[in-house]
Design a protein around this motif. Sequence first.
Motif, short mmCIF file in Angstrom:
data_model
loop_
_atom_site.label_atom_id
_atom_site.label_comp_id
_atom_site.label_asym_id
_atom_site.label_seq_id
_atom_site.Cartn_x
_atom_site.Cartn_y
_atom_site.Cartn_z
N UNK A 111 56.21 163.48 15.99
CA UNK A 111 55.41 162.27 16.07
C UNK A 111 54.21 162.36 15.11
N UNK A 112 54.09 161.39 14.17
CA UNK A 112 53.00 161.47 13.19
C UNK A 112 51.68 160.84 13.62
N UNK A 113 51.70 159.96 14.64
CA UNK A 113 50.48 159.27 15.05
C UNK A 113 50.61 158.90 16.52
N UNK A 114 49.51 159.03 17.23
CA UNK A 114 49.48 158.72 18.65
C UNK A 114 48.53 157.54 18.88
N UNK A 115 49.01 156.53 19.57
CA UNK A 115 48.22 155.34 19.90
C UNK A 115 47.95 155.31 21.39
N UNK A 116 46.90 154.60 21.75
CA UNK A 116 46.58 154.34 23.14
C UNK A 116 45.77 153.07 23.20
N UNK A 117 45.72 152.50 24.37
CA UNK A 117 44.93 151.30 24.57
C UNK A 117 43.95 151.54 25.71
N UNK A 118 42.75 151.01 25.54
CA UNK A 118 41.70 151.11 26.55
C UNK A 118 41.22 149.69 26.83
N UNK A 142 48.63 142.63 20.83
CA UNK A 142 49.23 141.46 21.44
C UNK A 142 50.24 141.91 22.48
N UNK A 143 50.46 141.12 23.48
CA UNK A 143 51.44 141.47 24.50
C UNK A 143 52.12 140.25 25.07
N UNK A 149 58.43 139.52 35.20
CA UNK A 149 56.97 139.47 35.09
C UNK A 149 56.49 138.47 34.04
N UNK A 150 57.42 137.75 33.42
CA UNK A 150 57.06 136.77 32.39
C UNK A 150 56.17 135.68 32.99
N UNK A 151 55.22 135.28 32.21
CA UNK A 151 54.34 134.19 32.65
C UNK A 151 55.07 132.87 32.42
#
Length: 155
Positions: A111-118, A142-143, A149-151
């Motif tokens: 894995x070359x890069x690790x992402x996360x969301x806060x 974006x999500x 679970x669709x709106x």
Amino acid sequence: MTTTATLSIRRFEASDTDAVVALWQEAFPEYRDVTRPQRNPHLSIANKLVTQPELFFVAVFDERIVGTVMGGYDGHRGWLYSLAVDESLRRHGIGTRLVAHVENALTERGCPKLNLQVLSAKDDVRAFYEALGYRADAVISLGKRLGELAETPAA
């Protein structure tokens, strides 16, 4: 933390479920909100157990689960999810060790890069990750919810 007990990190086991759910409900108040079915901790665990379960880790201290972290890797980017540490044991390096553990597991997979969301309101969480070398990318996240679970669009 006492000096007689040691902290270990291992893969999640199904028998850990109740302890992990309790920890997540403490660490992530949104997991207690029954009006948000996408935040169902049992569903999160079940989904992880069929998708890269080898990247789901727990921290154990004095024979009890005191932390969790999940990783994911799609061959392009890695992701870090559900880092949680028992509130009474924060600021003792458990979160740092869990992050390092999942980083190592992902690095071993190439894995070359690790992402996360806060969540934007959690400045303390962002500060924790920044202290570990994570920086905000110039992107907008974006999500879209899918399936059950669709709106539904407004009429």
